[in-house]
Design an enzyme around this catalytic site. Structure first.
Site: not given
Ligand code: IMP
Length: 423
Positions: A12-13, A15-16, A39-41, A128, A142, A223, A299-300, A303
């Site tokens: 993840g991270d 640079g998407k 997630a965080g963009h 997270t 379910r 992710q 997101t958090t 580091p």
């Protein structure tokens, strides 16, 4: 017109956000298929910076259809906050839709995420804390609540009280905390649902219509491959399938309609949270990468752990996603390093592995085998032509292409929208 999937090739991270933004320009429909607000963009447009956690990056382009698919677990509070942030900044939400069968993150999910991490202590996953794992757990068990269940007040109340019969047992008897009250949750969630309601629909119909009309559909991954619940560093993973296969189950779009799968990979590697990371640099070079690359979670704020590029990882990502091309981000961060190292395999108990081990104790015991490459001192920020890159930078890229057997078609040369090489 080509329907494309974009996935993270590492932890993840990668640079998407920037690559997504680039590819979303030509797409008509942009779709999130998994994960949640874990997630965080970050997308930078001119002097404006947008941090998106749930809504697809295509929202920044008017007229494009943006969809949150059923594979996403949706925190209504987080969604409403993001919707309001966008509206305040003049972004229209008219073409934004959410799958009615997406599961909802409830307050007990966030609570259980934290309680379970605390219980695990040193063995924690480093989640997270957004309730992602517990929400997917309930989906598979379910007993989840889907968005469609919340649209009718009586139905929502029935579903919620049924759910609380179980969740409160867990909270009180296992974790020793206070039970939650249906009325309080209803009061809070009703407000969110009333804002979200008009965007909720059967998104499989929208996708099918787009496909029939020959529209270009872009599936925006969150992710990364190594956080995939199947193909990642289990159990240090997220609870969904951020790999390409997640698109079909997470949106109801069949595999035959997909034309390309693009893997985003940083020119080095980062990871947040716990779990094995063979090429991690717990030294000055790692610190330098973190500072130069601004490697702190969107997101958090945590580091990020930093390390050298890893060929077995990229080969694994190419394999399990069926990647047809790569986007290599943050190449500029490596400028100024005298020597670069690339991990080409692992040493484990006297044996050399060329492939990424899927068992985490083995992976933890692996020592990377490195090849050294020359670095470059030139500043490459903002370069847009491949030929203008220093020879050593081109050699680095071509090494990765050769090892993976797929072309690197996009190269990030800076944080801004236009700082990119497209080959
Ligand atoms: P969860 O998804 O919150 O359950 O966290 C599980 C693991 O996935 C933790 O190591 C998180 O740090 C990691 N994770 C989840 N989402 C992201 C992301 O978008 N980028 C990087 N790591 C993530």
């Amino acid at each position: 017109m080509a329907n494309k999937i974009l996935v993270g090739a590492q932890w993840g991270d990668e640079g998407k956000g920037k690559v997504t933004d680039l590819l979303a320009r030509t797409a008509d429909v942009i779709v999130r298929f998994g994960g949640g607000n874990n997630a965080g963009h970050t997308v930078i447009v001119g002097d404006q910076k947008f941090e998106l956690h749930l809504i697809p990056s295509g929202i920044l382009y008017e007229e494009k259809i943006n969809i949150i698919g059923n594979g996403v677990v949706l925190d209504p509070a987080a969604l409403v906050k993001e919707m309001q942030m966008l509206e305040e900044r003049g972004i229209s939400l008219d073409n934004f839709f959410i799958s009615e069968i997406a599961h909802v993150i409830m307050p007990y999910h966030r609570l259980l995420d934290k309680l379970e991490e605390e219980r695990k202590g040193a063995g924690k996953i480093g989640t997270t804390g957004k309730g992602i794992g517990p929400a997917y757990t309930d989906k598979v068990a379910r007993r989840g609540i889907r968005l469609v269940d919340t649209l009718d007040k009586d139905r929502f109340y029935r579903r919620l009280t049924e759910a609380l019969d179980y969740q409160n047992l867990l909270l009180e008897k296992i974790y020793g905390v206070e039970a939650l009250k249906a009325e309080e949750i209803m009061e809070e969630y009703q407000e969110y649902i009333d804002i979200i309601r008009k965007h909720v629909t059967d998104t499989t119909l929208l996708l099918d219509q787009a496909r029939k009309e020959g529209k270009e559909i872009f599936f925006e991954g969150a992710q990364g491959t190594l956080l995939d619940v199947d193909y990642g560093t289990y159990p240090y993973v997220t609870s969904s399938n951020p790999t390409a296969g997640g698109v079909c189950t997470g949106t109801g779009f069949g595999p035959v309609g997909i034309d390309a799968v693009i893997g985003v990979t940083k020119a080095y590697i980062t990871r947040v949270g716990e779990g094995p990371f063979p090429t991690e640099l717990k030294n000055k070079i790692g610190d330098e990468l973190r500072e130069k690359g601004h490697e702190y979670g969107v997101t958090t704020g945590r580091p990020r752990r930093c390390g050298w590029f890893d060929i077995p990882i990229i080969k694994h990502a190419i394999r399990v996603n069926g990647l047809t091309e790569l986007a290599l981000t943050k190449l500029d961060v490596l400028s100024g390093m005298e020597e670069l190292k690339v991990c080409v395999g692992y040493k484990y108990k006297g044996e050399i592995f060329q492939e990424f081990p899927l068992e985490q104790e083995t992976l933890s015991g692996c020592e990377p085998v490195y090849e050294s490459m020359a670095g470059w001192t030139e500043d490459i920020i903002g370069l847009a032509n491949y030929e203008d890159l220093p020879e050593a930078a081109r050699a680095y890229i071509e090494y990765i292409e050769k090892a993976g057997g797929v072309p690197v078609k996009i190269i990030g040369t800076g944080p801004e929208r236009e700082q990119v090489i497209i080959r």
